[in-house]
Design an enzyme around this catalytic site. Structure first.
Site, PDB file in Angstrom:
ATOM      1  N   ASP A   9       0.873  -1.176   0.000  1.00 16.33           N
ATOM      2  CA  ASP A   9       0.000   0.000   0.000  1.00 16.33           C
ATOM      3  C   ASP A   9       0.913   1.229   0.000  1.00 16.33           C
ATOM      4  OD1 ASP A   9       0.921   0.203   2.594  1.00 16.33           O
ATOM      5  OD2 ASP A   9      -1.067   0.194   3.542  1.00 16.33           O
ATOM      6  N   CYS A  66       3.145  -3.294   4.008  1.00 11.60           N
ATOM      7  CA  CYS A  66       2.223  -2.240   4.434  1.00 11.60           C
ATOM      8  C   CYS A  66       2.816  -1.640   5.712  1.00 11.60           C
ATOM      9  CB  CYS A  66       0.797  -2.756   4.588  1.00 11.60           C
ATOM     10  SG  CYS A  66       0.549  -4.023   5.834  1.00 11.60           S
ATOM     11  N   GLY A  67       2.006  -0.985   6.535  1.00 13.01           N
ATOM     12  CA  GLY A  67       2.566  -0.341   7.716  1.00 13.01           C
ATOM     13  C   GLY A  67       3.162  -1.336   8.688  1.00 13.01           C
ATOM     14  N   THR A  68       2.394  -2.393   8.977  1.00 15.48           N
ATOM     15  CA  THR A  68       2.845  -3.409   9.932  1.00 15.48           C
ATOM     16  C   THR A  68       3.021  -4.788   9.313  1.00 15.48           C
ATOM     17  OG1 THR A  68       0.561  -3.974  10.450  1.00 15.48           O
ATOM     18  CG2 THR A  68       1.598  -2.268  11.819  1.00 15.48           C
ATOM     19  N   GLY A  69       2.493  -4.993   8.130  1.00 16.96           N
ATOM     20  CA  GLY A  69       2.420  -6.327   7.526  1.00 16.96           C
ATOM     21  C   GLY A  69       1.146  -7.054   7.897  1.00 16.96           C
ATOM     22  N   ALA A  70       0.488  -6.605   8.966  1.00 11.65           N
ATOM     23  CA  ALA A  70      -0.654  -7.353   9.501  1.00 11.65           C
ATOM     24  C   ALA A  70      -1.847  -7.362   8.552  1.00 11.65           C
ATOM     25  CB  ALA A  70      -1.060  -6.774  10.850  1.00 11.65           C
ATOM     26  N   GLY A  71      -2.207  -6.196   8.055  1.00 13.08           N
ATOM     27  CA  GLY A  71      -3.397  -6.127   7.197  1.00 13.08           C
ATOM     28  C   GLY A  71      -3.221  -6.927   5.922  1.00 13.08           C
ATOM     29  N   HIS A  99       9.283 -25.116   8.119  1.00  9.77           N
ATOM     30  CA  HIS A  99       8.255 -25.899   8.806  1.00  9.77           C
ATOM     31  C   HIS A  99       6.854 -25.671   8.245  1.00  9.77           C
ATOM     32  CE1 HIS A  99      10.730 -26.449  12.783  1.00  9.77           C
ATOM     33  NE2 HIS A  99      11.395 -26.827  11.698  1.00  9.77           N
ATOM     34  N   ASN A 100       6.581 -24.479   7.764  1.00  9.84           N
ATOM     35  CA  ASN A 100       5.205 -24.132   7.362  1.00  9.84           C
ATOM     36  C   ASN A 100       5.035 -23.970   5.861  1.00  9.84           C
ATOM     37  OD1 ASN A 100       5.836 -21.968  10.013  1.00  9.84           O
ATOM     38  ND2 ASN A 100       4.538 -23.755  10.285  1.00  9.84           N
ATOM     39  N   ARG A 110       6.686   0.288   8.936  1.00 13.03           N
ATOM     40  CA  ARG A 110       6.794   1.063  10.167  1.00 13.03           C
ATOM     41  C   ARG A 110       7.512   0.272  11.257  1.00 13.03           C
ATOM     42  NH1 ARG A 110       0.574   3.072   9.522  1.00 13.03           N
ATOM     43  NH2 ARG A 110       1.000   5.109   8.578  1.00 13.03           N
ATOM     44  N   ARG A 133       7.605 -34.568   8.803  1.00  6.28           N
ATOM     45  CA  ARG A 133       6.545 -34.468   9.812  1.00  6.28           C
ATOM     46  C   ARG A 133       5.721 -33.201   9.656  1.00  6.28           C
ATOM     47  NH1 ARG A 133      11.089 -32.409  12.123  1.00  6.28           N
ATOM     48  NH2 ARG A 133      10.892 -30.654  13.580  1.00  6.28           N
ATOM     49  N   HIS A 134       6.310 -32.204   9.021  1.00  2.62           N
ATOM     50  CA  HIS A 134       5.599 -30.930   8.878  1.00  2.62           C
ATOM     51  C   HIS A 134       4.450 -31.036   7.883  1.00  2.62           C
ATOM     52  CE1 HIS A 134       8.660 -29.213  11.351  1.00  2.62           C
ATOM     53  NE2 HIS A 134       9.598 -29.621  10.501  1.00  2.62           N
ATOM     54  N   ARG A 137       1.021 -31.678   9.351  1.00  4.30           N
ATOM     55  CA  ARG A 137       0.422 -30.480   9.978  1.00  4.30           C
ATOM     56  C   ARG A 137      -0.136 -29.548   8.923  1.00  4.30           C
ATOM     57  NH1 ARG A 137       5.797 -30.792  13.663  1.00  4.30           N
ATOM     58  NH2 ARG A 137       5.103 -32.592  14.844  1.00  4.30           N
TER      59      ARG A 137
HETATM   60  C1  RB5 Z   1      -2.342   2.184   6.705  1.00  4.54           C
HETATM   61  O1  RB5 Z   1      -2.460   3.297   7.548  1.00  4.54           O
HETATM   62  C2  RB5 Z   1      -2.078   0.942   7.525  1.00  4.54           C
HETATM   63  O2  RB5 Z   1      -3.240   0.581   8.211  1.00  4.54           O
HETATM   64  C3  RB5 Z   1      -1.598  -0.185   6.659  1.00  4.54           C
HETATM   65  O3  RB5 Z   1      -0.426   0.193   6.008  1.00  4.54           O
HETATM   66  C4  RB5 Z   1      -1.258  -1.478   7.340  1.00  4.54           C
HETATM   67  O4  RB5 Z   1      -0.376  -1.273   8.407  1.00  4.54           O
HETATM   68  C5  RB5 Z   1      -2.366  -2.339   7.746  1.00  4.54           C
HETATM   69  O5  RB5 Z   1      -2.189  -3.403   8.322  1.00  4.54           O
END
Ligand code: RB5
Length: 156
Positions: A9, A66-71, A99-100, A110, A133-134, A137
């Protein structure tokens, strides 16, 4: 040689650009699935484009920024067959391959700088899946993915 799908993003864009240069220095091919602008945008669209390239086999794996990778990772993992991990150090990146059999890596612009991100990408790309073994799973994960159940819903 497997082509690496790249997507980001607006927050992840500078990190993605840095990683392109790193991949090129290593002689690795990449394809960019956007965004290509600093304008605010919605990360699921770009994660989805990279996912399609991996599912269809046009790319062997993907790196999402992205900012954290999470989204990005949450969006990617909605698609059956995708195993996307968020990493901020190389050990997890290597073990997620060994393993995965992770096929997508999500990085937070960020959270990690470009030097560390390049190290994480290297560990991810250079570590083979161990199988053995992996695989049992991963087969269980596949069962959950396809049916929403495990062992017919009996748990275990
Ligand atoms: C955008 O502000 C931010 O939410 C996006 O880059 C990302 O971190 C979402 O997980």
């Amino acid at each position: 040689m497997k082509v690496v799908a790249l997507a980001s993003d607006h927050v992840g864009l500078p990190l993605k650009e840095a990683l392109k240069a790193h991949l090129e220095a290593r002689g690795l091919a990449w394809r960019d699935f956007g965004t290509d602008s600093a304008e605010r945008c919605d990360y699921p669209r770009f994660a989805y484009a990279a996912v399609q390239a991996v599912i269809e086999g046009a790319c062997g794996c993907a790196v999402l920024c992205c900012g954290t990778g999470a989204g990005m990772a949450i969006a990617a993992n909605k698609i059956p067959g995708i195993r996307c991990v968020v990493c901020s150090e190389g050990y997890t990146a290597a073990l997620s391959r060994a393993h995965n059999d992770a096929n997508m890596l999500a990085l937070g612009a960020r959270v990690v700088g470009p030097g560390l991100a390049a190290q994480i990408v290297d560990r991810f790309l250079d570590t083979p899946y161990e199988g053995g073994r992996h695989q049992r799973r991963l087969d269980l994960i596949r069962e959950i993915e396809l049916t929403g159940l495990l062992d017919g819903g009996e748990g275990g």
